[in-house]
Design a protein around this motif. Structure first.
Motif, mmCIF file in Angstrom:
data_model
loop_
_atom_site.group_PDB
_atom_site.id
_atom_site.type_symbol
_atom_site.label_atom_id
_atom_site.label_comp_id
_atom_site.label_asym_id
_atom_site.label_seq_id
_atom_site.Cartn_x
_atom_site.Cartn_y
_atom_site.Cartn_z
ATOM 1 N N VAL A 30 0.849 -1.198 0.000
ATOM 2 C CA VAL A 30 0.000 0.000 0.000
ATOM 3 C C VAL A 30 0.880 1.242 0.000
ATOM 4 O O VAL A 30 0.627 2.209 -0.736
ATOM 5 N N ARG A 31 1.917 1.233 0.833
ATOM 6 C CA ARG A 31 2.849 2.371 0.876
ATOM 7 C C ARG A 31 3.464 2.609 -0.500
ATOM 8 O O ARG A 31 3.568 3.757 -0.955
ATOM 9 N N ALA A 32 3.853 1.533 -1.188
ATOM 10 C CA ALA A 32 4.444 1.681 -2.523
ATOM 11 C C ALA A 32 3.455 2.322 -3.493
ATOM 12 O O ALA A 32 3.826 3.189 -4.298
ATOM 13 N N MET A 33 2.176 1.912 -3.429
ATOM 14 C CA MET A 33 1.178 2.480 -4.330
ATOM 15 C C MET A 33 0.920 3.945 -4.005
ATOM 16 O O MET A 33 0.670 4.762 -4.902
ATOM 17 N N VAL A 34 0.980 4.311 -2.717
ATOM 18 C CA VAL A 34 0.815 5.715 -2.327
ATOM 19 C C VAL A 34 1.966 6.543 -2.882
ATOM 20 O O VAL A 34 1.761 7.622 -3.470
ATOM 21 N N PHE A 35 3.201 6.072 -2.718
ATOM 22 C CA PHE A 35 4.363 6.809 -3.214
ATOM 23 C C PHE A 35 4.311 6.932 -4.738
ATOM 24 O O PHE A 35 4.723 7.945 -5.299
ATOM 25 N N ASN A 36 3.816 5.888 -5.401
ATOM 26 C CA ASN A 36 3.706 5.931 -6.858
ATOM 27 C C ASN A 36 2.775 7.049 -7.312
ATOM 28 O O ASN A 36 3.035 7.723 -8.319
ATOM 29 N N ARG A 37 1.672 7.275 -6.575
ATOM 30 C CA ARG A 37 0.748 8.355 -6.946
ATOM 31 C C ARG A 37 1.428 9.711 -6.863
ATOM 32 O O ARG A 37 1.110 10.632 -7.623
ATOM 33 N N CYS A 68 2.648 0.730 -12.005
ATOM 34 C CA CYS A 68 3.324 0.831 -10.712
ATOM 35 C C CYS A 68 4.425 -0.216 -10.597
ATOM 36 O O CYS A 68 5.500 0.056 -10.038
ATOM 37 N N LEU A 69 4.179 -1.413 -11.123
ATOM 38 C CA LEU A 69 5.211 -2.456 -11.112
ATOM 39 C C LEU A 69 6.434 -2.017 -11.900
ATOM 40 O O LEU A 69 7.577 -2.215 -11.469
ATOM 41 N N ARG A 70 6.203 -1.419 -13.069
ATOM 42 C CA ARG A 70 7.331 -0.945 -13.876
ATOM 43 C C ARG A 70 8.080 0.167 -13.147
ATOM 44 O O ARG A 70 9.309 0.236 -13.192
ATOM 45 N N TRP A 71 7.330 1.031 -12.478
ATOM 46 C CA TRP A 71 7.959 2.118 -11.730
ATOM 47 C C TRP A 71 8.798 1.576 -10.574
ATOM 48 O O TRP A 71 9.893 2.090 -10.303
ATOM 49 N N HIS A 125 -8.658 2.395 -4.159
ATOM 50 C CA HIS A 125 -7.956 3.385 -4.985
ATOM 51 C C HIS A 125 -8.147 4.789 -4.416
ATOM 52 O O HIS A 125 -7.191 5.581 -4.344
ATOM 53 N N ALA A 126 -9.365 5.102 -3.999
ATOM 54 C CA ALA A 126 -9.639 6.423 -3.418
ATOM 55 C C ALA A 126 -8.843 6.624 -2.130
ATOM 56 O O ALA A 126 -8.300 7.715 -1.892
ATOM 57 N N MET A 127 -8.745 5.589 -1.292
ATOM 58 C CA MET A 127 -7.994 5.726 -0.041
ATOM 59 C C MET A 127 -6.505 5.905 -0.314
ATOM 60 O O MET A 127 -5.838 6.700 0.366
ATOM 61 N N ILE A 128 -5.970 5.166 -1.282
ATOM 62 C CA ILE A 128 -4.555 5.315 -1.629
ATOM 63 C C ILE A 128 -4.279 6.744 -2.100
ATOM 64 O O ILE A 128 -3.286 7.367 -1.695
ATOM 65 N N CYS A 129 -5.164 7.278 -2.917
ATOM 66 C CA CYS A 129 -4.992 8.661 -3.385
ATOM 67 C C CYS A 129 -5.159 9.644 -2.230
ATOM 68 O O CYS A 129 -4.470 10.674 -2.176
ATOM 69 N N PHE A 130 -6.068 9.362 -1.286
ATOM 70 C CA PHE A 130 -6.230 10.230 -0.121
ATOM 71 C C PHE A 130 -4.960 10.240 0.719
ATOM 72 O O PHE A 130 -4.516 11.302 1.188
ATOM 73 N N LEU A 131 -4.354 9.073 0.955
ATOM 74 C CA LEU A 131 -3.103 9.016 1.709
ATOM 75 C C LEU A 131 -2.004 9.799 0.997
ATOM 76 O O LEU A 131 -1.182 10.472 1.646
#
Length: 548
Positions: free
Chosen positions: A111-118, A128-131, A476-482
């Motif tokens: 989850v942290r990785a997906m937040v940083f990716n945003r 995100c995997l490629r990133w 997805h909305a929560m990840i973007c909120f974080l």
């Protein structure tokens, strides 16, 4: 101390020589060690000695092997975000909320990785995997696949109540307990996909971004006056904005036990039912719950007489009563003049268009023909009414559809009434101790949450959403909120230190700090790029340690 090559008997020898001063103060030399014949020496014999000397003074080992750079990955940006993540306690919050002995993936790290990716380079989950292959993410699993990210999103929703409670616990110390101004607003987020699923939150509604009908969901965000996001809400795409207010506020009061709350919200959230509900909530729990709500334009007709009799002070402010509460009105004469002039100009253009059509019809009736299609009264009615509707002036210009010949009129009373409302901002509040100027200033602070929505849609790229399942959309909305929480905290810290960089600029600059993996023979060495002064300034402004 130095090395010296000497000759003896036709051979060359390598010696370690030391310089010193004798009792008379003269410089003399003496051999400390004979290292052997020069032709017999090779790296295998000398490297142990050289490496021992290097280690004694903290240098890297010497080697005859070439230095090969195996990888270079962005590091400074994800390092800074990771330190901020820990500083805010989000690592502990997600770790506690998502801990599970049955799960074989490190869901909180993913989850942290997906937040940083945003924040760094917003992409789809496959993107995100490629990133992740291009960054040196701290404390990440060795191998991450697409299904791991999706399972982490599912785990986030499986524990959503605990996650939100833990996040509130970490944010709570940052909230002022004595007086908290809570801003609430909603936006729409476009979604791709045509299929239907159970409990689908994808619904068609008026999209604020495109101005047309789109499949979407509605996102609500609550934040403090300082710009700190407190929580978010997700609703179906066709929900009425007024229906979201009461549940949101009840949740805020539950998660953040503050003594006084002043709710600031925009025009779309005002209804008499909401005012009654807010008043009822204010009487529960011994708390003070107050609000500042903008009056929507559709309710201005109820205020015609009030506006007509209002006397504004030198600052353009006036106060009265409406719906049992304080009505505060701010008047901007310059803006009023601009709005009135613009309306009058559009009406004049349509009048000229109508006069031109009448002239053509009169000329035909007099036997004068012109090139092109023959004009008709019915055609003139159709063109005129369509043009008036497109200009959004149907209240002021009306065609007489009952007349035999094309005719129209301007409603001067409606125009005068509209001019009465030009340049005015009307607010309703039950806060007894706020002056009109303070109430208007508080409401204008709502513009900051609009900037937050722009960040969500531009820097974080929350839309368009490609997920299909409701819980994946919510995740997805929560990840973007974080991501928004981290962005806003970065902005607050940079602003507090007087730093001119935006979070976006700061992350781009820190991305240049790279982690390099170099291979020297059988040994791999990891090092990072030398940090530049402007990068060190950013770490200091963000109150974060620098990478070692």
């Amino acid at each position: 101390m130095y090395t010296k090559i000497t000759r003896s008997g036709g051979r060359q020898y390598l010696q370690l020589v030391e310089g010193y001063r004798n009792e008379e103060g003269k410089v003399r030399h003496r051999v400390v060690a004979n290292l052997g014949r020069l032709e017999d020496l090779n790296p295998a014999k000398l490297d142990p000695l050289i490496n021992g000397l290097n280690r004694a003074i903290g240098r890297s080992d010497n080697t005859a092997f070439p230095v090969e750079i195996e990888s270079s990955k962005a590091y400074g940006n994800v390092f800074a975000l990771h330190e901020l993540w820990k500083d805010l306690g989000l690592d502990r919050a997600l770790g506690r909320a998502m801990r599970s002995g049955r799960r074989k993936i490190e869901a909180d790290a993913l989850v942290r990785a997906m937040v940083f990716n945003r924040l760094c380079d917003p992409m789809s989950k496959l993107g995100c995997l490629r990133w992740l292959d291009t960054v040196a993410m701290p404390e990440m699993p060795a191998k991450v696949e697409h299904h791991h990210l999706l399972r982490a999103m599912d785990a986030l929703m499986d524990n959503v109540d605990r996650v939100e409670a833990e996040l509130a616990r970490q944010i709570r110390p940052l909230v002022d307990r004595d007086l908290t101004v809570v801003f609430y607003d909603l936006t729409t987020v476009r979604i791709h996909g045509e299929g239907e699923v159970d409990d689908d939150i994808r619904a068609y509604g008026m999209n604020k971004e495109t101005g047309g009908i789109a499949r979407q969901f509605v996102l609500g965000v609550v934040q403090t006056a300082e710009g700190l996001p407190l929580m978010h809400t997700v609703h179906p795409g066709n929900v009425a904005e007024t229906k979201t207010l009461q549940a949101m506020l009840a949740t805020v009061l539950k998660r953040f036990p503050i003594e006084r709350v002043i709710l600031v919200a925009d025009r779309g959230l005002l209804s008499l039912d909401n005012i009654d509900a807010l008043t009822s909530l204010a009487e529960q729990g011994g708390r003070t719950l107050e609000f500042i709500l903008a009056v929507p334009a559709r309710r201005y007709s109820d205020l015609v007489e009030t506006f007509r009799d209002m006397a504004f002070d030198e600052t353009g402010l006036a106060e009265d009563r409406f719906a049992g509460h304080r009505l505060i009105v701010a008047h901007d004469p310059l803006r009023a003049a601009e709005q009135g002039d613009r309306r009058r100009a559009r009406i004049a253009e349509l009048d000229a268009m109508a006069e031109k059509m009448v002239g053509k019809l009169d000329a035909q009736d007099a036997g004068k023909t012109a090139k092109g299609r023959r004009a008709s009264d019915r055609g003139a009615y159709s063109r005129f009414t369509r043009a008036v509707a497109e200009a959004e002036l149907t209240r002021f210009l009306k065609a007489d559809l009952n007349a035999d010949r094309f005719s129209w009129s301007a409603d001067e009373d409606a125009i005068a009434q509209a001019e009465l409302f030009d340049g005015k901002l009307a607010l309703i509040t039950n806060a007894p101790d706020l002056s009109p100027a303070e109430a208007v200033a508080r409401y204008k602070g709502l513009a900051d949450i609009e900037r937050g929505f722009r960040v969500l849609k531009s820097d974080i790229e929350i839309a368009p959403v490609h997920h299909r399942l409701p819980d994946r959309i919510r995740a997805h909305a929560m990840i973007c909120f974080l991501a928004l929480v981290l962005y806003r905290v970065m902005r607050m810290r940079l602003k507090a230190k007087g730093h001119s960089a935006s979070p976006r600029t700061a992350l781009d600059l820190l991305e240049r700090i790279q982690q390099h993996v170099a291979r020297i023979g059988p040994t791999a060495k990891t090092t990072i790029t030398r940090q530049q002064p402007e990068q060190l300034d950013l770490f200091e402004a963000l109150d974060l340690k620098t990478p070692a």
